[in-house]
Scaffold this motif. Structure first.
Motif, PDB file in Angstrom:
ATOM      1  N   SER A   1       0.827  -1.196   0.000  1.00 16.55           N
ATOM      2  CA  SER A   1       0.000   0.000   0.000  1.00 16.55           C
ATOM      3  C   SER A   1       0.868   1.256   0.000  1.00 16.55           C
ATOM      4  O   SER A   1       2.096   1.183  -0.074  1.00 16.55           O
ATOM      5  CB  SER A   1      -0.880   0.000   1.260  1.00 16.55           C
ATOM      6  OG  SER A   1      -0.064   0.222   2.420  1.00 16.55           O
ATOM      7  N   ASP A   2       0.203   2.417   0.121  1.00 13.57           N
ATOM      8  CA  ASP A   2       0.919   3.681   0.266  1.00 13.57           C
ATOM      9  C   ASP A   2       0.828   4.200   1.698  1.00 13.57           C
ATOM     10  O   ASP A   2       1.137   5.364   1.965  1.00 13.57           O
ATOM     11  CB  ASP A   2       0.372   4.725  -0.709  1.00 13.57           C
ATOM     12  CG  ASP A   2      -1.086   5.081  -0.433  1.00 13.57           C
ATOM     13  OD1 ASP A   2      -1.729   4.407   0.407  1.00 13.57           O
ATOM     14  OD2 ASP A   2      -1.590   6.040  -1.062  1.00 13.57           O
TER      15      ASP A   2
ATOM     16  N   PRO B   1      -0.618  -3.015  12.419  1.00 11.68           N
ATOM     17  CA  PRO B   1      -1.476  -2.369  11.421  1.00 11.68           C
ATOM     18  C   PRO B   1      -1.118  -2.777   9.996  1.00 11.68           C
ATOM     19  O   PRO B   1       0.018  -3.162   9.707  1.00 11.68           O
ATOM     20  CB  PRO B   1      -1.169  -0.883  11.632  1.00 11.68           C
ATOM     21  CG  PRO B   1       0.251  -0.875  12.104  1.00 11.68           C
ATOM     22  CD  PRO B   1       0.400  -2.103  12.960  1.00 11.68           C
ATOM     23  N   GLU B   2      -2.104  -2.680   9.118  1.00 14.60           N
ATOM     24  CA  GLU B   2      -1.848  -2.863   7.696  1.00 14.60           C
ATOM     25  C   GLU B   2      -1.217  -1.576   7.176  1.00 14.60           C
ATOM     26  O   GLU B   2      -1.862  -0.522   7.117  1.00 14.60           O
ATOM     27  CB  GLU B   2      -3.144  -3.172   6.947  1.00 14.60           C
ATOM     28  CG  GLU B   2      -3.701  -4.547   7.241  1.00 14.60           C
ATOM     29  CD  GLU B   2      -4.863  -4.910   6.345  1.00 14.60           C
ATOM     30  OE1 GLU B   2      -5.456  -3.993   5.719  1.00 14.60           O
ATOM     31  OE2 GLU B   2      -5.198  -6.107   6.257  1.00 14.60           O
ATOM     32  N   ALA B   3       0.055  -1.655   6.834  1.00 12.88           N
ATOM     33  CA  ALA B   3       0.806  -0.487   6.378  1.00 12.88           C
ATOM     34  C   ALA B   3       2.098  -0.973   5.752  1.00 12.88           C
ATOM     35  O   ALA B   3       2.503  -2.130   5.942  1.00 12.88           O
ATOM     36  CB  ALA B   3       1.091   0.466   7.533  1.00 12.88           C
ATOM     37  N   ASP B   4       2.756  -0.084   5.022  1.00 14.26           N
ATOM     38  CA  ASP B   4       4.020  -0.444   4.376  1.00 14.26           C
ATOM     39  C   ASP B   4       5.140   0.531   4.703  1.00 14.26           C
ATOM     40  O   ASP B   4       6.166   0.540   4.030  1.00 14.26           O
ATOM     41  CB  ASP B   4       3.811  -0.551   2.864  1.00 14.26           C
ATOM     42  CG  ASP B   4       3.037  -1.811   2.515  1.00 14.26           C
ATOM     43  OD1 ASP B   4       3.684  -2.848   2.300  1.00 14.26           O
ATOM     44  OD2 ASP B   4       1.791  -1.762   2.502  1.00 14.26           O
ATOM     45  N   GLY B   5       4.939   1.289   5.753  1.00 13.46           N
ATOM     46  CA  GLY B   5       5.981   2.181   6.220  1.00 13.46           C
ATOM     47  C   GLY B   5       5.633   2.708   7.585  1.00 13.46           C
ATOM     48  O   GLY B   5       4.480   2.669   8.019  1.00 13.46           O
ATOM     49  N   ALA B   6       6.660   3.204   8.280  1.00 13.63           N
ATOM     50  CA  ALA B   6       6.451   3.766   9.608  1.00 13.63           C
ATOM     51  C   ALA B   6       7.387   4.937   9.816  1.00 13.63           C
ATOM     52  O   ALA B   6       8.514   4.962   9.294  1.00 13.63           O
ATOM     53  CB  ALA B   6       6.674   2.707  10.677  1.00 13.63           C
TER      54      ALA B   6
END
Length: 242
Positions: A71-72, A86-91
């Motif tokens: 995702s973005d 969480p559903e995410a692709d960066g932090a």
């Protein structure tokens, strides 16, 4: 256990690593330091590997794992860390001791740090995330101006191994026409340079200090997992904290 340490001009209290595939307890096809819990490996092996990495790299606090979905989405992590996955692709974080991480096995881990080391972000960049502007979303979270943000591009599939279709070329050139320079025709398809795309995108966002490992996960089989090469395989992890 060895790791690839980022070579960039940030304060020494910023720690940035990408694990290699050796040094764990998993057996083939996940041999041996698989850190991905979603790839079919024995959960006990993954847990043992994660504990070993935390100890060997002197990671100071619980690791903030993500459920990556190409995702973005970039999440902001405060001093207390994440309460879930969480559903995410960066932090992103501006807190000391908060450990950011992403998993990869051909996709590109992008490390970001303000030049004073107070703000950090770590991004999982597959072509979909890049095409949807995940790097822009990450840079937008920084209080520091883009020109004072440093980037390190970790190991990913190299430009002679990443074969894609016209849909990828179209998605990337829609984001930035200059991305056409990262593609070479190859038998009706294209060879794409993932790191080149990320580098061009970061320049367009105003970053000036961009370094890269130039390691290829596909061809360096003794060091890295590669989904494109092996299909069922493990995952490396990249970690960033201060």
């Amino acid at each position: 256990m060895k790791s690839l340490i980022a070579q960039w001009k940030v304060p020494s209290f910023v720690h940035a690593h990408t694990t290699l595939r050796d040094g764990g307890v998993s057996v083939a096809p996940y041999a041996s330091l698989n850190l991905g819990a979603h790839v079919g490996d024995l959960p006990a092996s993954v847990q043992r590997n994660r504990e070993r990495v935390q100890q060997e790299l002197h990671i100071p606090s619980p690791i903030n794992w993500l459920a990556q979905i190409h995702s973005d989405r970039v999440v902001r992590i405060g001093a207390d860390g994440l309460s879930d996955i969480p559903e995410a692709d960066g932090a992103y974080t501006d807190q000391a001791g908060v450990v950011l991480t992403v998993l990869t096995a051909d996709c590109l881990p992008v490390f970001l740090a303000s030049d004073d080391g107070q703000e950090l972000a770590l991004i999982h960049c597959g072509w979909r995330g890049l095409a949807h502007g995940i790097l822009s979303n990450a840079v937008a979270l920084f209080k520091a101006p883009p020109a004072s943000i440093h980037a390190w591009l970790g190991p990913c599939i190299g430009p002679n191994a990443f074969e894609v279709g016209a849909d990828v070329l179209e998605a990337m050139t829609a984001l930035n026409p200059n991305h056409t320079n990262a593609f070479k025709p190859s038998g009706g398809k294209y060879l794409a340079d993932l790191a080149h795309i990320a580098h061009t995108e970061l320049l367009s966002l105003g970053l000036k200090e961009i370094s890269a490992s130039k390691a290829c996960t596909y061809t360096e089989a003794e060091k890295y997992f590669s989904y494109r090469r092996d299909g069922t395989t493990g995952r490396m992890a990249s970690f960033l904290w201060r």
